[in-house]
Write a protein that holds these residues in place. Structure first.
Motif, PDB file in Angstrom:
ATOM      1  N   ASP A  62      -5.249   6.387   4.667  1.00 16.98           N
ATOM      2  CA  ASP A  62      -4.200   6.936   5.492  1.00 16.98           C
ATOM      3  C   ASP A  62      -3.444   5.858   6.134  1.00 16.98           C
ATOM      4  O   ASP A  62      -2.144   5.942   6.724  1.00 16.98           O
ATOM      5  N   ASN A  63      -4.058   4.674   6.597  1.00 19.11           N
ATOM      6  CA  ASN A  63      -3.469   3.462   7.303  1.00 19.11           C
ATOM      7  C   ASN A  63      -2.320   2.968   6.689  1.00 19.11           C
ATOM      8  O   ASN A  63      -1.445   2.262   6.943  1.00 19.11           O
ATOM      9  N   ILE A  73      -7.529  -2.360   7.303  1.00 20.96           N
ATOM     10  CA  ILE A  73      -7.170  -0.775   7.574  1.00 20.96           C
ATOM     11  C   ILE A  73      -8.566  -0.123   7.531  1.00 20.96           C
ATOM     12  O   ILE A  73      -9.312  -0.283   7.274  1.00 20.96           O
ATOM     13  N   GLY A  74      -8.450   0.898   8.572  1.00 19.99           N
ATOM     14  CA  GLY A  74      -9.647   1.440   8.847  1.00 19.99           C
ATOM     15  C   GLY A  74      -9.888   2.637   7.941  1.00 19.99           C
ATOM     16  O   GLY A  74     -10.927   3.092   7.393  1.00 19.99           O
ATOM     17  N   SER A  75      -8.735   3.117   7.096  1.00 23.66           N
ATOM     18  CA  SER A  75      -8.844   4.232   6.230  1.00 23.66           C
ATOM     19  C   SER A  75      -7.634   4.318   5.364  1.00 23.66           C
ATOM     20  O   SER A  75      -6.665   3.598   5.748  1.00 23.66           O
ATOM     21  N   TYR A 130      -0.011   4.252   5.274  1.00 23.46           N
ATOM     22  CA  TYR A 130       1.314   4.512   5.514  1.00 23.46           C
ATOM     23  C   TYR A 130       2.022   3.699   6.602  1.00 23.46           C
ATOM     24  O   TYR A 130       3.321   3.862   6.681  1.00 23.46           O
ATOM     25  N   ASP A 131       1.182   3.372   7.645  1.00 20.34           N
ATOM     26  CA  ASP A 131       1.817   2.718   8.668  1.00 20.34           C
ATOM     27  C   ASP A 131       2.419   1.404   8.152  1.00 20.34           C
ATOM     28  O   ASP A 131       3.026   0.689   8.893  1.00 20.34           O
ATOM     29  N   TYR A 132       2.285   0.908   6.867  1.00 21.97           N
ATOM     30  CA  TYR A 132       2.968  -0.399   6.428  1.00 21.97           C
ATOM     31  C   TYR A 132       3.773   0.087   5.291  1.00 21.97           C
ATOM     32  O   TYR A 132       4.208  -0.693   4.434  1.00 21.97           O
TER      33      TYR A 132
END
Length: 367
Positions: A342-343, A338-340, A345-347
């Protein structure tokens, strides 16, 4: 460095250096420009951040606002700065004039320590007299940092911020009213309680009797509420410690490879924010009070019911590259970079599925 770390580092710098800052210009350079840069804007690009932005009003020429942040060639935020020792209340009207001619929806008045955010909620294209949000950068909590993220260059959305501003503005005002009533109850407030308790007319003598009782009752209620929460927290901690002892053997088998006990393990701010993000995702399916974390040197375990056998995911945040891992439906570990934070939430779907292996919930719970 994650956004929360950048903002907290800036807050520490402001606290450490403020006594050496003697002028308004120095306040801008040392405190305000780093703040703008922390939001992702290039302070050295005049197409993005314009210092001394011309804001002429009618026949009055030469009016300039300290900074204007632009996006796609249009002003989105104007910032008026003062020396860190100055009281901001006396400068509200100055920002009000600039706001009127700059065709922007947001204005910030700051002394490099206090940041006040304004918009036009009450009347279109006319800045409200009172800010909808205010924070002290030397005393930032996670909620404030999360709100500030909306103003980052890569996240800036006018409609989203205006919607949030409405709630922030009225919540702030309601809290002020409640605080004032708790400190010094007004006559209508006291009368509201007196009419429900006292039989007969609420006379001046009755009001005189009830006023100190209402104030005392409010203070006692808050004290009892805090006391109950402390007792609950201590009770949960004691129960958790007891369960830790009971599950010690299970933990040794479940965590592989086993790590030696090390007092250097630290629950970092990054891990804390990651835990709360996962918690916010899963709370739609399970009571958030059932979600726990256990820290190791290499990763943070997030568990259901504080049971290591119910590990929902692991956050690997202490190295240069950051990862999140979980167990899929086949029993295999899935691990992605994950880059940050906030990523995470993508999962959301994967995390919910991982949790649902241990908990079958037919309907989302309201927490």
């Amino acid at each position: 460095m994650d956004f929360i770390d950048v903002i907290k580092a800036l807050g520490e710098k402001v606290s450490r250096m403020k006594d050496t800052i003697q002028t308004e210009e120095a306040t801008k350079n040392a405190f305000v420009m780093p703040f703008i840069a922390a939001l992702g804007y290039d302070v050295f690009n005049p197409l993005e951040v314009i210092p001394e932005f011309v804001a002429d009003l009618g026949i009055k020429k030469g009016e300039k606002v300290d900074y204007c942040i632009q996006k796609n060639g249009k002003p989105i935020i104007i910032i008026e700065c003062k020396h860190w020792k100055e009281e901001l209340n006396v400068h509200n009207s100055q920002l009000h004039r600039y706001f009127h001619v700059c065709s922007t929806r947001f204005g910030i008045l700051t002394n490099g320590i206090i940041y006040r955010f304004y918009t036009d909620l009450e009347e279109a294209n006319k800045m409200d007299n009172r800010p909808f949000w205010e924070f002290n950068i030397t005393d930032m909590n996670e909620a404030a940092v999360h709100e500030l993220k909306k103003y980052q260059k890569n996240a800036f959305d006018v409609d989203q911020i205006v919607n949030a501003a409405t709630e922030l503005k009225y919540t702030r005002e309601i809290k002020k009213i409640v605080g004032a009533e708790f400190s010094n109850p007004t006559e209508p407030f006291v009368r509201y309680f007196a009419k429900q308790i006292h039989t007969g007319m609420v006379t001046s003598k009755v009001m005189e009797q009830f006023t100190p009782m209402v104030k005392k009752s409010l203070q006692q209620y808050v004290s009892e509420l805090i006391s109950d929460r402390l007792k609950s927290a201590l009770s949960n901690e004691a129960n958790s410690a007891k369960e830790d002892q009971e599950q010690k053997a299970d933990q040794t088998q479940a965590v592989a490879p086993s790590l030696p006990e090390d007092n250097s393990i630290e629950f970092t701010e990054l891990e804390k924010e990651g835990f709360f993000i996962v918690k916010s995702i899963l709370r739609t399916k399970v009571d958030s009070n059932r979600l726990y974390y256990r820290d190791t040197q290499r990763y943070l375990n997030i568990l259901l019911d504080d049971n290591i056998r119910k590990t929902i995911c692991r956050l690997h945040l202490n190295a240069a590259k950051k990862y999140i891992s979980w167990t899929d439906n086949t029993g295999k570990e899935a691990k992605v970079e994950i880059g940050s934070l906030d990523n995470i939430y993508d999962y959301s779907e994967q995390l919910i599925n991982s949790m649902m292996r241990f908990e079958k919930v037919s309907e989302p719970q309201t927490v």
